[in-house]
Design an enzyme around this catalytic site. Structure first.
Site, PDB file in Angstrom:
ATOM      1  N   GLY A 167      11.980  19.375   4.518  1.00 53.23           N
ATOM      2  CA  GLY A 167      10.822  19.098   3.678  1.00 53.23           C
ATOM      3  C   GLY A 167       9.515  19.218   4.420  1.00 53.23           C
TER       4      GLY A 167
ATOM      5  CG  ASP B  11      13.830   4.734   5.396  1.00 51.72           C
ATOM      6  OD1 ASP B  11      12.850   4.043   5.653  1.00 51.72           O
ATOM      7  OD2 ASP B  11      13.796   5.987   5.321  1.00 51.72           O
TER       8      ASP B  11
END
Length: 239
Positions: free
Chosen positions: A20, A205
């Site tokens: 990304g 995360d």
């Protein structure tokens, strides 16, 4: 002529890595490609490079964040003759037994984001990876000295800051490993365009069961995890 990828057929290799982040795309080219790679796109900062790994042609192309942005890139890569897409990104881990920096191999990607469903005109779409690429990635991790790798379903969400925290617990209860924002769109476009596709992600995360209970990876853990994922991704892309 694609609008956002200002390239000609042949500028991209048949196999393309899809991060990304444009900085990660540049890092991939600098770190993993053989010397002599070239810039093939920089429109809107969506950097793309083409080169070789061990003499085999490969490209890397930034997709941006989220399914709508990524879908433009995947479609335009198909227009330019690309045959295989390998997403190399990050995700939030939700399954038990996961740790920061682990690698996730996405067998399927539940389309929580509406864009893949809108594109496919199917509310019940179940976007799926190319099994041969999943098999290759899993085999490479067994044969190598990689850190912990998880294979299974993930969720593609349209929101990074999810306001309904209970969704994470629902997804976890149904066996999903992680949540991210692009894989379902990649798998949908690949199916519609006759391309191969696989999403690999580093756990950046860890998302807990209680609202706001999330922990972010350190820079050191991120680099180690991304390098591990990229070793797999590069080998899968050129396999």
């Amino acid at each position: 002529m694609p609008i956002h990828l200002r390239a000609e057929p042949g500028d991209y290799a048949p196999n393309v890595l899809c991060p990304g982040d444009p900085i990660r795309a540049q890092y991939i080219a600098e770190t993993f490609f053989d010397p002599g790679y070239r810039l093939v796109n920089e429109v809107r900062g969506m950097l793309g490079f083409t080169g070789t790994i061990d003499g085999k042609p490969i490209s890397v192309q930034t997709t941006g964040m989220g399914a709508p942005s990524a879908g433009i890139v995947f479609d335009e890569l198909a227009q330019l003759g690309v045959k295989r897409l390998v997403r190399v990104g990050t995700c939030g881990g939700i399954a038990d037994g996961m740790s920061m920096g682990d690698t996730v191999i996405a067998l399927t990607a539940a389309a929580e984001d509406h864009a893949p469903r809108q594109l496919s005109q199917m509310d019940c779409i179940a976007p799926t990876a190319t099994f041969e690429l999943v098999e290759t990635a899993a085999r490479l991790t067994r044969e190598g000295s990689m850190g912990k790798v998880h294979v299974g379903p993930i969720v593609t969400s349209g929101l990074f800051y999810e306001p309904q925290w209970e969704k994470f617990n629902v997804w976890k209860s149904l066996g999903h490993l992680a949540v991210e924002m692009e894989a379902a769109m990649m798998y949908t476009v690949a199916a519609m365009k006759g391309m191969e596709a696989l999403a690999l992600m580093t756990v950046s995360d860890m998302i807990g069961e209680d609202e706001g209970d999330a922990v972010r990876i350190s820079d050191e853990e991120m680099k180690a995890g991304v390098d591990q994922m990229m070793n797999i991704g590069c080998q899968v892309a050129i396999s």
